[in-house]
Motif scaffolding. Structure first.
Motif, PDB file in Angstrom:
ATOM      1  N   SER A 169       0.822  -1.205   0.000  1.00 28.11           N
ATOM      2  CA  SER A 169       0.000   0.000   0.000  1.00 28.11           C
ATOM      3  C   SER A 169       0.862   1.263   0.000  1.00 28.11           C
ATOM      4  O   SER A 169       0.592   2.215  -0.736  1.00 28.11           O
ATOM      5  N   LEU A 170       1.899   1.271   0.813  1.00 28.29           N
ATOM      6  CA  LEU A 170       2.778   2.445   0.877  1.00 28.29           C
ATOM      7  C   LEU A 170       3.549   2.636  -0.420  1.00 28.29           C
ATOM      8  O   LEU A 170       3.786   3.770  -0.858  1.00 28.29           O
ATOM      9  N   LEU A 171       3.929   1.539  -1.072  1.00 32.68           N
ATOM     10  CA  LEU A 171       4.618   1.644  -2.354  1.00 32.68           C
ATOM     11  C   LEU A 171       3.702   2.234  -3.420  1.00 32.68           C
ATOM     12  O   LEU A 171       4.130   3.061  -4.224  1.00 32.68           O
ATOM     13  N   ILE A 172       2.446   1.804  -3.421  1.00 34.19           N
ATOM     14  CA  ILE A 172       1.472   2.338  -4.380  1.00 34.19           C
ATOM     15  C   ILE A 172       1.326   3.847  -4.197  1.00 34.19           C
ATOM     16  O   ILE A 172       1.170   4.588  -5.162  1.00 34.19           O
ATOM     17  N   ASP A 173       1.407   4.297  -2.936  1.00 35.08           N
ATOM     18  CA  ASP A 173       1.302   5.727  -2.650  1.00 35.08           C
ATOM     19  C   ASP A 173       2.595   6.478  -2.950  1.00 35.08           C
ATOM     20  O   ASP A 173       2.669   7.693  -2.767  1.00 35.08           O
ATOM     21  N   GLY A 174       3.641   5.760  -3.382  1.00 33.94           N
ATOM     22  CA  GLY A 174       4.862   6.410  -3.846  1.00 33.94           C
ATOM     23  C   GLY A 174       5.929   6.661  -2.794  1.00 33.94           C
ATOM     24  O   GLY A 174       6.841   7.464  -3.022  1.00 33.94           O
ATOM     25  N   PHE A 175       5.857   5.984  -1.662  1.00 30.87           N
ATOM     26  CA  PHE A 175       6.850   6.187  -0.610  1.00 30.87           C
ATOM     27  C   PHE A 175       7.999   5.185  -0.735  1.00 30.87           C
ATOM     28  O   PHE A 175       7.817   4.070  -1.221  1.00 30.87           O
ATOM     29  N   ASP A 176       9.188   5.579  -0.293  1.00 26.81           N
ATOM     30  CA  ASP A 176      10.280   4.645  -0.066  1.00 26.81           C
ATOM     31  C   ASP A 176      10.076   4.046   1.318  1.00 26.81           C
ATOM     32  O   ASP A 176       9.549   4.703   2.209  1.00 26.81           O
ATOM     33  N   LEU A 177      10.527   2.790   1.484  1.00 22.40           N
ATOM     34  CA  LEU A 177      10.266   2.087   2.737  1.00 22.40           C
ATOM     35  C   LEU A 177      11.548   1.599   3.402  1.00 22.40           C
ATOM     36  O   LEU A 177      12.492   1.196   2.736  1.00 22.40           O
ATOM     37  N   ALA A 178      11.518   1.606   4.734  1.00 24.49           N
ATOM     38  CA  ALA A 178      12.523   0.948   5.567  1.00 24.49           C
ATOM     39  C   ALA A 178      11.753   0.131   6.597  1.00 24.49           C
ATOM     40  O   ALA A 178      10.940   0.684   7.337  1.00 24.49           O
ATOM     41  N   VAL A 179      11.972  -1.176   6.617  1.00 23.63           N
ATOM     42  CA  VAL A 179      11.309  -2.046   7.580  1.00 23.63           C
ATOM     43  C   VAL A 179      12.337  -2.467   8.625  1.00 23.63           C
ATOM     44  O   VAL A 179      13.444  -2.886   8.298  1.00 23.63           O
ATOM     45  N   ILE A 180      11.949  -2.348   9.886  1.00 25.02           N
ATOM     46  CA  ILE A 180      12.815  -2.680  11.016  1.00 25.02           C
ATOM     47  C   ILE A 180      12.080  -3.702  11.878  1.00 25.02           C
ATOM     48  O   ILE A 180      10.930  -3.480  12.255  1.00 25.02           O
ATOM     49  N   SER A 181      12.763  -4.817  12.185  1.00 23.91           N
ATOM     50  CA  SER A 181      12.074  -5.887  12.902  1.00 23.91           C
ATOM     51  C   SER A 181      13.026  -6.691  13.781  1.00 23.91           C
ATOM     52  O   SER A 181      14.216  -6.788  13.499  1.00 23.91           O
TER      53      SER A 181
END
Length: 71
Positions: A27-39
């Protein structure tokens, strides 16, 4: 052009939670954002490939020292 970077913190020990993380990232990619996932749980490879950055830390140490209590 610089894009906004969204940090997604995740703890996904079950398949249901992993699926929710996957949908969130899509969903965030569709909205055009770059992502960083931390887990503190392993991040599946397909989710890592969606992200600019993925950070996995196998240690999930709880800090009980008084100096770290802010509330």
């Amino acid at each position: 052009m610089n894009q906004d970077l969204i940090f997604v913190t995740a703890y996904c020990p079950t398949e249901e939670q992993i699926d929710r993380l996957r949908l969130c990232c899509q969903s965030l990619l569709i909205d055009g954002f770059d992502l960083a996932v931390i887990s503190h749980t392993p991040i599946p490879e397909d989710i890592q490939k969606m992200c600019k950055w993925s950070i996995y830390d196998s240690e999930n140490e709880l800090v009980w020292e008084e100096k770290f209590r802010h509330w």
